[in-house]
Design a protein around this motif. Structure first.
Motif, PDB file in Angstrom:
ATOM      1  N   SER A  25       0.329  -1.137  -0.531  1.00 30.19           N
ATOM      2  CA  SER A  25      -0.275  -0.032  -0.003  1.00 30.19           C
ATOM      3  C   SER A  25       0.976   1.291   0.142  1.00 30.19           C
ATOM      4  O   SER A  25       1.359   1.354   0.607  1.00 30.19           O
ATOM      5  CB  SER A  25      -0.781  -0.110   0.675  1.00 30.19           C
ATOM      6  OG  SER A  25      -0.258  -0.178   2.660  1.00 30.19           O
ATOM      7  N   ALA A  26       0.321   1.882  -0.865  1.00 31.25           N
ATOM      8  CA  ALA A  26       0.704   3.682   0.007  1.00 31.25           C
ATOM      9  C   ALA A  26       1.137   4.200   1.438  1.00 31.25           C
ATOM     10  O   ALA A  26       0.720   3.683   1.515  1.00 31.25           O
ATOM     11  CB  ALA A  26       0.158   4.393  -1.799  1.00 31.25           C
ATOM     12  N   THR A  27       2.669   4.964   1.329  1.00 28.09           N
ATOM     13  CA  THR A  27       2.834   5.115   2.956  1.00 28.09           C
ATOM     14  C   THR A  27       3.128   6.731   3.257  1.00 28.09           C
ATOM     15  O   THR A  27       3.212   7.189   4.027  1.00 28.09           O
ATOM     16  CB  THR A  27       4.225   4.161   3.109  1.00 28.09           C
ATOM     17  OG1 THR A  27       5.416   4.522   1.762  1.00 28.09           O
ATOM     18  CG2 THR A  27       3.846   2.552   2.759  1.00 28.09           C
ATOM     19  N   SER A  28       3.386   7.533   1.746  1.00 28.58           N
ATOM     20  CA  SER A  28       4.106   8.572   1.576  1.00 28.58           C
ATOM     21  C   SER A  28       4.163   9.082   0.748  1.00 28.58           C
ATOM     22  O   SER A  28       3.749   8.976  -0.596  1.00 28.58           O
ATOM     23  CB  SER A  28       4.946   9.057   2.458  1.00 28.58           C
ATOM     24  OG  SER A  28       6.416   8.809   1.767  1.00 28.58           O
ATOM     25  N   HIS A  29       4.121  10.535   0.128  1.00 35.27           N
ATOM     26  CA  HIS A  29       3.776  11.061  -0.937  1.00 35.27           C
ATOM     27  C   HIS A  29       4.983  12.567  -0.759  1.00 35.27           C
ATOM     28  O   HIS A  29       4.885  12.983   0.227  1.00 35.27           O
ATOM     29  CB  HIS A  29       2.467  11.750  -1.468  1.00 35.27           C
ATOM     30  CG  HIS A  29       2.043  12.430  -2.943  1.00 35.27           C
ATOM     31  ND1 HIS A  29       2.733  13.260  -2.603  1.00 35.27           N
ATOM     32  CD2 HIS A  29       2.437  11.685  -3.932  1.00 35.27           C
ATOM     33  CE1 HIS A  29       2.688  13.598  -3.836  1.00 35.27           C
ATOM     34  NE2 HIS A  29       2.594  12.988  -4.608  1.00 35.27           N
ATOM     35  N   ALA A  50       6.943  12.404  -7.126  1.00 33.54           N
ATOM     36  CA  ALA A  50       7.456  10.640  -6.607  1.00 33.54           C
ATOM     37  C   ALA A  50       6.572  10.480  -5.042  1.00 33.54           C
ATOM     38  O   ALA A  50       7.077  11.172  -4.363  1.00 33.54           O
ATOM     39  CB  ALA A  50       9.236  11.056  -6.100  1.00 33.54           C
ATOM     40  N   LYS A  51       6.259   9.919  -5.930  1.00 34.93           N
ATOM     41  CA  LYS A  51       5.603   9.083  -4.418  1.00 34.93           C
ATOM     42  C   LYS A  51       6.124   7.539  -3.663  1.00 34.93           C
ATOM     43  O   LYS A  51       5.721   7.055  -4.723  1.00 34.93           O
ATOM     44  CB  LYS A  51       4.056   8.911  -5.024  1.00 34.93           C
ATOM     45  CG  LYS A  51       3.149   7.938  -4.349  1.00 34.93           C
ATOM     46  CD  LYS A  51       1.613   8.103  -4.538  1.00 34.93           C
ATOM     47  CE  LYS A  51       0.696   7.897  -3.761  1.00 34.93           C
ATOM     48  NZ  LYS A  51      -0.489   7.567  -3.695  1.00 34.93           N
ATOM     49  N   LYS A  52       6.072   7.435  -2.935  1.00 35.53           N
ATOM     50  CA  LYS A  52       6.838   6.550  -1.697  1.00 35.53           C
ATOM     51  C   LYS A  52       5.128   5.489  -2.002  1.00 35.53           C
ATOM     52  O   LYS A  52       4.508   5.684  -1.955  1.00 35.53           O
ATOM     53  CB  LYS A  52       7.088   6.843  -0.870  1.00 35.53           C
ATOM     54  CG  LYS A  52       8.229   5.240   0.099  1.00 35.53           C
ATOM     55  CD  LYS A  52       8.488   5.555   1.230  1.00 35.53           C
ATOM     56  CE  LYS A  52       8.894   4.097   1.491  1.00 35.53           C
ATOM     57  NZ  LYS A  52       9.801   4.655   2.563  1.00 35.53           N
ATOM     58  N   ILE A  53       5.185   4.188  -3.003  1.00 34.25           N
ATOM     59  CA  ILE A  53       4.758   3.200  -2.624  1.00 34.25           C
ATOM     60  C   ILE A  53       4.339   1.848  -2.040  1.00 34.25           C
ATOM     61  O   ILE A  53       3.059   1.207  -1.913  1.00 34.25           O
ATOM     62  CB  ILE A  53       3.738   2.680  -4.218  1.00 34.25           C
ATOM     63  CG1 ILE A  53       5.206   2.362  -4.801  1.00 34.25           C
ATOM     64  CG2 ILE A  53       3.662   4.093  -5.187  1.00 34.25           C
ATOM     65  CD1 ILE A  53       5.145   2.271  -6.471  1.00 34.25           C
ATOM     66  N   ILE A  79      13.367  -2.289   0.989  1.00 36.33           N
ATOM     67  CA  ILE A  79      13.549  -2.202  -0.235  1.00 36.33           C
ATOM     68  C   ILE A  79      12.637  -1.160   0.428  1.00 36.33           C
ATOM     69  O   ILE A  79      11.065  -0.799   0.815  1.00 36.33           O
ATOM     70  CB  ILE A  79      13.072  -2.911  -1.231  1.00 36.33           C
ATOM     71  CG1 ILE A  79      11.167  -3.334  -1.586  1.00 36.33           C
ATOM     72  CG2 ILE A  79      14.203  -3.663  -1.602  1.00 36.33           C
ATOM     73  CD1 ILE A  79      11.075  -3.725  -2.398  1.00 36.33           C
ATOM     74  N   ASP A  80      12.620   0.032  -0.873  1.00 35.75           N
ATOM     75  CA  ASP A  80      11.844   1.243  -0.807  1.00 35.75           C
ATOM     76  C   ASP A  80      11.349   1.563  -2.264  1.00 35.75           C
ATOM     77  O   ASP A  80      12.355   1.439  -2.680  1.00 35.75           O
ATOM     78  CB  ASP A  80      12.423   2.193   0.278  1.00 35.75           C
ATOM     79  CG  ASP A  80      12.365   2.128   1.287  1.00 35.75           C
ATOM     80  OD1 ASP A  80      11.389   1.908   1.962  1.00 35.75           O
ATOM     81  OD2 ASP A  80      13.646   2.653   2.339  1.00 35.75           O
ATOM     82  N   GLU A  81       9.711   1.683  -2.580  1.00 38.12           N
ATOM     83  CA  GLU A  81       9.995   1.672  -3.891  1.00 38.12           C
ATOM     84  C   GLU A  81       9.113   3.482  -4.181  1.00 38.12           C
ATOM     85  O   GLU A  81       8.127   3.573  -2.997  1.00 38.12           O
ATOM     86  CB  GLU A  81       8.782   0.909  -4.095  1.00 38.12           C
ATOM     87  CG  GLU A  81       9.577  -0.647  -4.002  1.00 38.12           C
ATOM     88  CD  GLU A  81       8.663  -2.041  -4.518  1.00 38.12           C
ATOM     89  OE1 GLU A  81       8.821  -3.003  -4.678  1.00 38.12           O
ATOM     90  OE2 GLU A  81       7.328  -1.595  -4.080  1.00 38.12           O
ATOM     91  N   TYR A  82       9.516   3.660  -4.873  1.00 31.61           N
ATOM     92  CA  TYR A  82       8.781   5.118  -5.504  1.00 31.61           C
ATOM     93  C   TYR A  82       8.246   5.506  -7.000  1.00 31.61           C
ATOM     94  O   TYR A  82       8.950   4.479  -8.014  1.00 31.61           O
ATOM     95  CB  TYR A  82      10.270   6.399  -5.124  1.00 31.61           C
ATOM     96  CG  TYR A  82      10.256   5.915  -4.166  1.00 31.61           C
ATOM     97  CD1 TYR A  82      10.129   6.880  -3.421  1.00 31.61           C
ATOM     98  CD2 TYR A  82      11.434   5.159  -4.046  1.00 31.61           C
ATOM     99  CE1 TYR A  82      10.653   7.088  -1.929  1.00 31.61           C
ATOM    100  CE2 TYR A  82      12.051   5.499  -2.462  1.00 31.61           C
ATOM    101  CZ  TYR A  82      11.665   6.000  -2.033  1.00 31.61           C
ATOM    102  OH  TYR A  82      12.701   6.662  -0.650  1.00 31.61           O
ATOM    103  N   ALA A  83       7.469   5.419  -7.393  1.00 30.64           N
ATOM    104  CA  ALA A  83       6.750   5.578  -8.924  1.00 30.64           C
ATOM    105  C   ALA A  83       6.817   7.535  -8.406  1.00 30.64           C
ATOM    106  O   ALA A  83       6.242   8.481  -8.387  1.00 30.64           O
ATOM    107  CB  ALA A  83       4.742   5.972  -8.676  1.00 30.64           C
ATOM    108  N   LEU A 102      11.208   3.573  -8.971  1.00 34.55           N
ATOM    109  CA  LEU A 102      13.142   3.387  -8.389  1.00 34.55           C
ATOM    110  C   LEU A 102      13.021   2.465  -7.301  1.00 34.55           C
ATOM    111  O   LEU A 102      11.323   2.509  -6.274  1.00 34.55           O
ATOM    112  CB  LEU A 102      12.980   4.682  -8.128  1.00 34.55           C
ATOM    113  CG  LEU A 102      14.346   4.832  -7.437  1.00 34.55           C
ATOM    114  CD1 LEU A 102      15.399   4.294  -8.010  1.00 34.55           C
ATOM    115  CD2 LEU A 102      14.520   6.603  -6.882  1.00 34.55           C
ATOM    116  N   VAL A 103      13.678   1.784  -7.301  1.00 38.90           N
ATOM    117  CA  VAL A 103      14.047   0.559  -5.647  1.00 38.90           C
ATOM    118  C   VAL A 103      14.719   1.162  -5.213  1.00 38.90           C
ATOM    119  O   VAL A 103      15.670   0.678  -5.832  1.00 38.90           O
ATOM    120  CB  VAL A 103      13.193  -0.540  -6.688  1.00 38.90           C
ATOM    121  CG1 VAL A 103      12.685  -1.356  -4.941  1.00 38.90           C
ATOM    122  CG2 VAL A 103      11.802  -0.503  -6.797  1.00 38.90           C
ATOM    123  N   LEU A 104      15.082   1.190  -4.437  1.00 43.80           N
ATOM    124  CA  LEU A 104      16.342   1.803  -3.023  1.00 43.80           C
ATOM    125  C   LEU A 104      16.453   0.345  -2.685  1.00 43.80           C
ATOM    126  O   LEU A 104      15.185   0.091  -1.687  1.00 43.80           O
ATOM    127  CB  LEU A 104      15.980   2.908  -3.161  1.00 43.80           C
ATOM    128  CG  LEU A 104      16.003   4.354  -4.377  1.00 43.80           C
ATOM    129  CD1 LEU A 104      16.437   5.581  -2.938  1.00 43.80           C
ATOM    130  CD2 LEU A 104      17.173   4.001  -4.863  1.00 43.80           C
TER     131      LEU A 104
END
Length: 407
Positions: A25-29, A50-53, A79-83, A102-104
């Motif tokens: 689920s989306a966690t932050s924007h 860039a939205k953290k999803i 990992i942290d994923e960003y749309a 983008l996945v970090l």
């Protein structure tokens, strides 16, 4: 090309696999201050948002990858994923926007080795890596980042959060969208205190296999290519994919029908094969085929709206043109069938494919290898066996990740 397994035909997501429930689920924007970062020409690569999803621990990442059939190699990190939405250009060079993932990794490394992942065929906007937790492409990027890389996965034009139609199999626009996504990804990573290396390892599956070769060509010209590992790509539509699809028994007729409907309607917007769909498609499909591939229909809806064989879809005279292309049809094929023949990679390269593939003929990979050999390039071809199209990705991507890590 795409992942359209029998499970997908039964009504599942395009990848035919399910995500770990509740984890993505989306966690932050967060909107990046793009003025702080270097853009490409005409603002290309500038970050719009860039939205953290997703944010997953190592254990959650392992569970997710296991459920997505990527149980190996085990992730080293969470990992942290960003749309990411960013500025790019259309095939005609006009300004537009596109999206990508983008996945970090949650590692202590401030500088991350960059991997670009080019995705396979997707005809549905909401099935992209940025928009669907069930996307194989999101899982592939997670696999890469879990191994410690910075994973960059463009949606290309017209998919995910991007407007308009997707110019399917147009390698020029796949390349511009990917280069601009790499610019945007570096900006987003920098905003989080991370740096992505300028040298890029490139992989991709199906449609993304050929797209990976095209992106590699562009990156090498800029001195930014580190390695190449395309998987199950349709590198030779004219001399491999279409002849085998229309006249052989290796490929699934239903899959061939899907691909041809998508490819013809998409390429017609760029190359003008026909004025009316009735010139290429038989009734009643000529009345609906362009709408089916508008980006808003699901994979099951598209399949339900198409016949079971390409012979039922295509007018006989247009099928004959595919066998002996001329004019704009020939140009569309040949402008996009040169990703293995038009350059000499100067980096390590490995090609992956499966002789059991029912979607993309392994002849494509063999032609690619032969074309590279003509340029004196050693490109080992790994045949991952008697598995289907999706299975070729599941068997190949872990090998790609391990190989990239060894370089």
């Amino acid at each position: 090309m795409k992942i359209l397994s029998s499970a997908a035909l039964a009504g599942l997501a395009l990848a035919g696999i399910a995500a770990a429930p509740g984890q993505l689920s989306a966690t932050s924007h967060h909107v990046v201050n793009a003025a702080m970062h270097r853009d490409g020409p005409d603002g290309r690569g500038r970050v719009v948002s860039a939205k953290k999803i997703a944010g997953l621990s190592r254990e959650q990442t392992a569970s997710y990858l296991d459920e997505m059939n990527f149980g190996s190699p085990e992730p080293r990190y969470g990992i942290d994923e960003y749309a990411v939405v960013y500025r790019t250009v259309t095939p005609a060079g006009a300004p537009t926007t596109a999206s990508g993932l983008l996945v970090l990794p949650r590692s202590e490394d401030r500088t991350l080795r960059t991997v670009a992942y080019e995705h396979g065929t997707n005809a549905t906007r909401l099935d992209a890596a940025t928009t669907s937790a069930e996307s194989y492409d999101r899982a592939a990027a997670a696999l890469v980042a879990g191994a410690g890389f910075g994973a960059v996965a463009p949606d290309y034009l017209g998919l995910g959060l991007g407007p308009g139609h997707h110019p399917y199999m147009d390698h020029a626009s796949e390349t511009t969208a990917s280069l601009d996504m790499l610019r945007a990804a570096r900006a987003v990573a920098a905003d989080h205190g991370r740096s992505l290396t300028s040298k890029v390892r490139v992989t991709g599956f199906s449609q993304g296999g050929a797209a990976a070769m095209a992106l590699g060509r562009a990156l090498q010209a800029r001195g930014e290519l580190a390695a190449l590992a395309p998987i199950s790509g349709p590198y030779d539509v004219e001399h491999a994919e279409i002849p085998v699809g229309l006249h052989g028994d290796q490929l699934s007729p239903q899959e061939v029908t899907f691909y041809l409907g998508y490819w013809i309607t998409s390429m017609n917007r760029l190359h003008h094969f026909y004025t009316s769909p009735s010139e290429a498609f038989q009734k009643p499909y000529s009345e609906t085929v362009e709408t089916l591939f508008d980006g808003d229909h699901s994979a099951p809806q598209i399949v339900a709206g198409l016949p079971a064989t390409p012979q039922e879809l295509l007018r006989p005279e247009f099928a004959a043109r595919l066998d002996h292309p001329d004019g704009s049809l020939a140009r569309a094929m040949r402008e996009n069938d040169d990703t293995c023949s038009s350059w000499r990679p100067r980096v390590p390269i490995r090609i992956f494919a499966a002789h059991g593939d029912k979607d993309v003929a392994i002849l494509n990979a063999r032609h690619c290898q032969a074309q590279l050999r003509q340029h004196r390039v050693d490109a080992p071809l790994t045949d991952v066996g008697a598995t289907d199209h999706t299975g070729s990705a599941f068997r190949s991507m872990p090998q790609v990740v391990r190989w990239f890590a060894s370089l």
